[in-house]
Design a protein around this motif. Structure first.
Motif, PDB file in Angstrom:
ATOM      1  N   ALA A 117       0.853  -1.189   0.000  1.00  0.00           N
ATOM      2  CA  ALA A 117       0.000   0.000   0.000  1.00  0.00           C
ATOM      3  C   ALA A 117       0.881   1.228   0.000  1.00  0.00           C
ATOM      4  O   ALA A 117       2.068   1.151   0.346  1.00  0.00           O
ATOM      5  N   SER A 118       0.319   2.347  -0.409  1.00  0.00           N
ATOM      6  CA  SER A 118       1.054   3.606  -0.332  1.00  0.00           C
ATOM      7  C   SER A 118       0.097   4.716   0.047  1.00  0.00           C
ATOM      8  O   SER A 118      -1.102   4.632  -0.222  1.00  0.00           O
ATOM      9  N   ASP A 119       0.624   5.713   0.704  1.00  0.00           N
ATOM     10  CA  ASP A 119      -0.135   6.879   1.139  1.00  0.00           C
ATOM     11  C   ASP A 119       0.649   8.112   0.720  1.00  0.00           C
ATOM     12  O   ASP A 119       1.882   8.088   0.708  1.00  0.00           O
ATOM     13  N   GLU A 120      -0.051   9.191   0.395  1.00  0.00           N
ATOM     14  CA  GLU A 120       0.604  10.446   0.014  1.00  0.00           C
ATOM     15  C   GLU A 120      -0.038  11.621   0.726  1.00  0.00           C
ATOM     16  O   GLU A 120      -1.217  11.563   1.075  1.00  0.00           O
ATOM     17  N   GLN A 121       0.765  12.666   0.900  1.00  0.00           N
ATOM     18  CA  GLN A 121       0.225  13.933   1.393  1.00  0.00           C
ATOM     19  C   GLN A 121       1.097  15.064   0.890  1.00  0.00           C
ATOM     20  O   GLN A 121       2.311  14.917   0.732  1.00  0.00           O
ATOM     21  N   SER A 122       0.465  16.190   0.594  1.00  0.00           N
ATOM     22  CA  SER A 122       1.177  17.403   0.208  1.00  0.00           C
ATOM     23  C   SER A 122       1.455  18.194   1.467  1.00  0.00           C
ATOM     24  O   SER A 122       0.606  18.260   2.353  1.00  0.00           O
ATOM     25  N   ILE A 123       2.638  18.783   1.525  1.00  0.00           N
ATOM     26  CA  ILE A 123       3.004  19.597   2.682  1.00  0.00           C
ATOM     27  C   ILE A 123       3.566  20.936   2.203  1.00  0.00           C
ATOM     28  O   ILE A 123       4.036  21.035   1.070  1.00  0.00           O
ATOM     29  N   ALA A 124       3.523  21.920   3.055  1.00  0.00           N
ATOM     30  CA  ALA A 124       4.118  23.231   2.800  1.00  0.00           C
ATOM     31  C   ALA A 124       4.673  23.758   4.116  1.00  0.00           C
ATOM     32  O   ALA A 124       4.197  24.759   4.650  1.00  0.00           O
ATOM     33  N   PRO A 125       5.673  23.070   4.679  1.00  0.00           N
ATOM     34  CA  PRO A 125       6.183  23.457   5.996  1.00  0.00           C
ATOM     35  C   PRO A 125       6.932  24.781   5.962  1.00  0.00           C
ATOM     36  O   PRO A 125       7.540  25.149   4.965  1.00  0.00           O
ATOM     37  N   THR A 126       6.864  25.482   7.083  1.00  0.00           N
ATOM     38  CA  THR A 126       7.574  26.756   7.229  1.00  0.00           C
ATOM     39  C   THR A 126       8.528  26.711   8.413  1.00  0.00           C
ATOM     40  O   THR A 126       8.885  27.750   8.952  1.00  0.00           O
ATOM     41  N   GLY A 127       8.912  25.528   8.805  1.00  0.00           N
ATOM     42  CA  GLY A 127       9.827  25.338   9.931  1.00  0.00           C
ATOM     43  C   GLY A 127       9.772  23.882  10.342  1.00  0.00           C
ATOM     44  O   GLY A 127       9.260  23.039   9.603  1.00  0.00           O
TER      45      GLY A 127
END
Length: 165
Positions: A117-127
């Motif tokens: 199985a695979s899972d994905e997520q978009s991130i936009a970290p600022t720290g």
């Protein structure tokens, strides 16, 4: 001092920076991700076993942890490599730095390296940030050896192996 000693003198400062970033991660909340399990797929994948910090802009993966429960900050509460069939396997990836956008992908593999199985997520970290994934198997994990690999955009951010007994 010989030039070859300079990197060794900088090591304590770098370690202090990483420890400070991890301390900030422990205090930084992040919204809970959608933990809905994905349908299992089988795809051949290469075997990787080491944690490798992979930069994306100035975003860098610094720790990959496995456990059966998360603490209030979303990190694995107790790192473990052995799970019961009924456990939900929790993964937390700690990053430092920032990026306008990045993609995290987690692959759950069996002992032969097939992606279950695979899972994905978009991130936009600022720290400093903690990114969480989890996986439970309906009816329980079959006993055996498994691995989880996390990709930060196209590069591997690390692999952790675990046993189910």
């Amino acid at each position: 001092m010989p030039p070859s000693d300079l990197p060794l003198r900088r090591l304590p400062r770098r370690l202090a920076g990483v420890l400070f970033a991890l301390l900030l991660v422990a205090c930084a909340p992040e919204p809970a991700p959608d933990d809905a399990p994905a349908d299992a797929t089988v795809v051949a994948a290469p075997d990787r076993t080491a944690m490798a910090a992979q930069p994306v802009g100035d975003l860098e993966a610094v720790a990959l942890e496995l456990g059966s429960r998360l603490d209030a900050d979303g990190r694995v509460a107790e790192v473990q490599e052995r799970f019961r069939p009924s456990d939900t396997v929790q993964v937390s990836l700690i990053t430092v730095g920032s990026a306008p956008t990045a993609r995290l992908r987690v692959e759950w593999r069996d002992a032969e390296g097939r992606v279950l199985a695979s899972d994905e997520q978009s991130i936009a970290p600022t720290g400093p940030a903690v990114h969480r994934f989890s996986r439970a198997v309906e009816g329980g994990w079959p006993p055996g050896r498994y691995a989880v690999e996390v990709h930060l955009d196209a590069a591997s951010a690390g692999v952790r192996e675990f046993d189910v007994r």
